[in-house]
Design an enzyme around this catalytic site. Structure first.
Site, mmCIF file in Angstrom:
data_model
loop_
_atom_site.group_PDB
_atom_site.id
_atom_site.type_symbol
_atom_site.label_atom_id
_atom_site.label_comp_id
_atom_site.label_asym_id
_atom_site.label_seq_id
_atom_site.Cartn_x
_atom_site.Cartn_y
_atom_site.Cartn_z
ATOM 1 N N GLY A 1 -14.690 -4.454 -16.787
ATOM 2 C CA GLY A 1 -15.317 -5.218 -15.882
ATOM 3 C C GLY A 1 -16.249 -4.365 -15.010
ATOM 4 C CG ASP B 1 -12.604 3.632 -3.809
ATOM 5 O OD1 ASP B 1 -11.244 4.114 -3.386
ATOM 6 O OD2 ASP B 1 -12.777 3.058 -2.935
ATOM 7 C CB ILE C 1 -7.702 1.984 -12.337
ATOM 8 C CG1 ILE C 1 -8.351 0.338 -12.423
ATOM 9 C CG2 ILE C 1 -8.986 2.215 -12.318
ATOM 10 C CD1 ILE C 1 -9.398 0.591 -11.338
ATOM 11 C CB SER D 1 -0.636 0.065 1.029
ATOM 12 O OG SER D 1 -1.428 1.364 1.547
ATOM 13 C CG LEU D 2 2.038 3.492 -3.634
ATOM 14 C CD1 LEU D 2 1.885 3.290 -4.387
ATOM 15 C CD2 LEU D 2 3.843 2.876 -2.820
ATOM 16 C CE LYS E 1 -10.950 -0.371 -1.450
ATOM 17 N NZ LYS E 1 -11.350 0.341 -2.557
ATOM 18 N N GLY F 1 -15.465 -3.917 -7.533
ATOM 19 C CA GLY F 1 -15.459 -3.616 -6.219
ATOM 20 C C GLY F 1 -15.085 -1.605 -6.945
#
Ligand SMILES: NC(=O)c1ccc[n+]([C@@H]2O[C@H](COP(=O)([O-])OP(=O)(O)OC[C@H]3O[C@@H](n4cnc5c(N)ncnc54)[C@H](OP(=O)(O)O)[C@@H]3O)[C@@H](O)[C@H]2O)c1
Length: 282
Positions: free
Chosen positions: A134, A102, A223, A15-16, A66, A137
């Site tokens: 796609g 998001d 993405i 994770s950034l 989530k 999520g």
């Protein structure tokens, strides 16, 4: 008093978010820490209770939590309610509110690179045709945010039933959406915006089909941001399309989460510098 934030997910090692949020706190001179915790799905409830007991002011939520975190929260913002998913939690005097940044984060990232294509308050976006590849999520948040902006959607997915379900959700919320199986078609030449949200390309692999016939005036977004340029984006670029990866989406969901927690404008430039440096050092 020092503030405490975190990101929870599984896996979480890459994770950034810590790099980006720590840069924001430093730039603003705010005394705060941002940690990352790997939380397995079966320990989610205990982890939420633990974060509250330890005095955390908020945290980000990533895969696979989530949706599953919702029963452990007291309320949802309209954005989280609409998406049926939470990526940001804020704690106010023990009350946990789930929020979702998001979808809007994605829209903000393309607003920077477009002159009006999907621009928020811009009526020019109405009638524009966006194709989403796609129906997972990430696609859900993006589809709802683009439909909100007045774009007509066409959603394609390997498991066609999930594309149908997502198109149904968009329509139920007042948007326009059709769906199909993930195969090439006339949409390639018609789309003003194409958003690649499947995980195909994460390992450097070729996309599922050729983009021959693509509208060269389309904005094409993948993405994925590691690698920085997927073979999908490379091919779109070779046809003359403007292209964009997912790092801007990551930035803007983080900016919106930070502002939701802190109630002040986030230092976007410093957050972007931290992210690009971290990706370059990978
Ligand atoms: N830039 C950002 O901030 C950001 C944020 C979130 C996610 N992402 C990226 O977005 C991607 C998807 O994440 P997600 O959370 O939406 O995951 P997800 O819910 O697991 O959805 C995965 C999607 O990829 C499709 N897919 C996977 N393998 C495929 C294959 N071999 N052929 C065709 N379709 C395939 C799935 O289709 P089926 O339904 O048929 O399985 C589904 O539509 C990941 O690469 C993730 O890194 C980026």
């Amino acid at each position: 008093m020092e503030k405490h934030f975190a990101v929870i997910g599984d896996p979480i090692g890459h994770s950034l978010s810590p790099v980006m949020h720590r840069a924001a706190f430093k730039a603003k001179g705010i005394e705060a820490e941002y940690q990352r915790f790997r939380v397995s799905p079966e320990r989610l409830k205990e982890a939420v209770e633990g974060l509250v007991s330890l005095g955390f002011d908020g945290w980000n939520v990533t895969l696979p939590h989530k949706e599953k975190i919702i029963p452990f929260l007291h309320e949802l913002t309209p954005e989280a309610e609409k998406a049926g998913a939470v990526n940001t939690v804020r704690v106010d005097h023990g009350k946990l509110t789930g929020h979702n940044t998001d979808g809007l984060g994605f829209v903000r990232s393309i607003e920077e690179d477009t002159s009006g294509l999907a621009a928020g308050k811009d009526s020019r976006s109405h009638g524009k045709y966006a194709v989403i590849l796609g129906a997972g999520g990430a696609a859900k948040g993006i589809a709802l945010a683009l439909a909100d902006r007045g774009l007509k959607l066409h959603i394609l997915n390997r498991t066609a039933g999930k594309a149908e379900e997502l198109a149904g959700l968009v329509r139920a919320r007042g948007g326009e959406a059709s769906w199909a199986e993930l195969v090439p078609g006339a949409w390639l030449g018609q789309a003003d915006l194409i958003v690649q949200t499947t995980s195909v390309g994460l390992k450097g692999e070729k996309f599922l089909f050729s983009l021959q016939g693509i509208n060269p005036r389309a904005l094409v977004v993948d993405i994925i941001f590691r690698p920085a340029e997927t073979l999908f984006l490379k091919e779109a670029k070779s046809y003359g399309c403007r292209t964009l990866n997912g790092l801007g989406m990551l930035l803007h969901q983080g900016v919106l989460a930070w502002e939701y927690w802190l109630g002040e404008q986030a230092p976007v430039a410093e957050m972007w510098t931290a992210l690009t440096k971290a990706v370059a050092a990978d």
